[in-house]
Design an enzyme around this catalytic site. Structure first.
Site, PDB file in Angstrom:
ATOM      1  N   GLU A  31      -8.449  -5.165 -37.938  1.00 52.86           N
ATOM      2  CA  GLU A  31      -8.267  -5.843 -36.390  1.00 52.86           C
ATOM      3  C   GLU A  31      -8.350  -4.459 -35.784  1.00 52.86           C
ATOM      4  O   GLU A  31      -7.805  -3.393 -35.675  1.00 52.86           O
ATOM      5  CB  GLU A  31      -6.989  -6.390 -36.613  1.00 52.86           C
ATOM      6  CG  GLU A  31      -6.515  -6.897 -35.190  1.00 52.86           C
ATOM      7  CD  GLU A  31      -5.052  -7.778 -35.305  1.00 52.86           C
ATOM      8  OE1 GLU A  31      -4.812  -7.976 -34.046  1.00 52.86           O
ATOM      9  OE2 GLU A  31      -4.723  -7.808 -36.503  1.00 52.86           O
ATOM     10  N   GLY A 200       2.083 -25.822 -68.601  1.00 56.76           N
ATOM     11  CA  GLY A 200       1.702 -27.172 -67.664  1.00 56.76           C
ATOM     12  C   GLY A 200       1.475 -26.957 -66.065  1.00 56.76           C
ATOM     13  O   GLY A 200       1.784 -26.070 -65.744  1.00 56.76           O
ATOM     14  N   ILE A 220      12.212 -23.010 -72.701  1.00 59.25           N
ATOM     15  CA  ILE A 220      13.169 -21.905 -72.320  1.00 59.25           C
ATOM     16  C   ILE A 220      14.295 -22.611 -72.107  1.00 59.25           C
ATOM     17  O   ILE A 220      14.477 -23.516 -71.114  1.00 59.25           O
ATOM     18  CB  ILE A 220      12.417 -21.445 -70.834  1.00 59.25           C
ATOM     19  CG1 ILE A 220      11.163 -20.936 -70.921  1.00 59.25           C
ATOM     20  CG2 ILE A 220      13.336 -20.423 -70.263  1.00 59.25           C
ATOM     21  CD1 ILE A 220      10.572 -20.510 -69.665  1.00 59.25           C
ATOM     22  N   LEU A 229      11.366 -25.070 -64.611  1.00 54.98           N
ATOM     23  CA  LEU A 229      11.274 -24.005 -63.866  1.00 54.98           C
ATOM     24  C   LEU A 229       9.573 -24.070 -62.970  1.00 54.98           C
ATOM     25  O   LEU A 229       8.677 -24.738 -63.681  1.00 54.98           O
ATOM     26  CB  LEU A 229      11.224 -22.543 -64.599  1.00 54.98           C
ATOM     27  CG  LEU A 229      12.412 -22.411 -65.065  1.00 54.98           C
ATOM     28  CD1 LEU A 229      12.272 -21.038 -65.898  1.00 54.98           C
ATOM     29  CD2 LEU A 229      13.545 -21.914 -63.936  1.00 54.98           C
TER      30      LEU A 229
END
Length: 248
Positions: A31, A200, A220, A229
């Site tokens: 920038e 998953g 867990i 979680l």
């Protein structure tokens, strides 16, 4: 490995590409008038490596960032590393009985994938594996969230995850799927050898075929009463339990 060209954005992502794989950085956009001292460091680093640097208006950076927060830095990068799945057995063999793999079964959120890659890299994982279909792939958001891990970690986007899991078993890898309803605790299993930890997706968890191709499902323990979680948090917990065991 295939090497498609893409824009990566964000100070950490651009700095990491310059540090770890500068030969594939084609140009850097910064920038104009940016005050962040790290922008100046990136410019100096790129010029030392004879990489084209252009100071541009914020609107130009917005255009290449595609909605991702760019922090005033972007780079055109010609080596978003996607490893061929046939290279995975050689990596496992090179790990000499201590391969540590993170397998992600359909993660959808690029921020989650980036965070998983970051944890995997920090844990010294051998590779990360996920399917090509119905899962987010490595993009600008993933690269930025991974804080450089996407540049250095072997990442495999595979055609058939169930087949890959079976191939891993044939290569001597023990496969543990993380599932909240499992009876066995993650902390009660041996994670010192060739191990794949399978996580998953955010909403559905492990798919049926993925479960069937795991050697064991583990959980867990969560004394606080929560059912699950975030996938990136769970990945970090599981990976660093393996690190703890291997360091003991």
């Amino acid at each position: 490995m295939s090497k498609p060209s893409q824009w990566i954005v964000g100070i950490n992502a651009v700095a990491s590409a310059l540090e770890h794989d500068a030969e594939h950085v084609r140009e850097v956009l910064l920038e104009a008038g940016g005050k962040n001292p790290r922008i100046t460091e990136i410019e100096q680093q790129a010029r030392r490596k004879d990489i084209d640097v252009r100071r541009v208006a914020q609107q130009a950076l917005d255009g290449v960032a595609g909605g991702v927060r760019h922090q005033g830095a972007a780079a055109r990068y010609a080596a978003a590393k996607t490893w061929d799945e046939h290279e995975l057995p050689a990596l496992i063999e090179a790990a000499e009985g201590r391969a540590l793999l993170l397998v992600l079964d359909g993660v959808q959120d690029p921020h989650n994938l980036g965070a998983c890659l970051r944890s995997a890299a920090a844990a010294g994982a051998t590779a990360v594996v996920f399917p090509k279909d119905k899962a987010v792939q490595v993009n600008a958001t993933v690269r930025k969230t991974s804080a450089g891990a996407a540049d250095t970690l072997p990442i495999f986007s595979v055609t058939n995850l169930s087949r890959t899991l079976r191939d891993l078993q044939k290569a001597g890898v023990w496969i543990y799927g993380l599932a909240g309803e499992a009876d066995a605790s993650l902390y009660a299993i041996d994670l010192k050898g060739n191990v794949a930890l399978v996580m998953g997706s955010e909403g559905e968890g492990l798919r049926r075929l993925t479960r069937e191709n795991c050697d064991q499902l583990v959980k867990i323990p969560m004394p606080g009463g929560f059912e699950s979680l975030n996938v990136s948090v769970a990945s970090g917990v599981a990976l660093f339990e393996a690190v703890r065991q291997r360091s003991a």
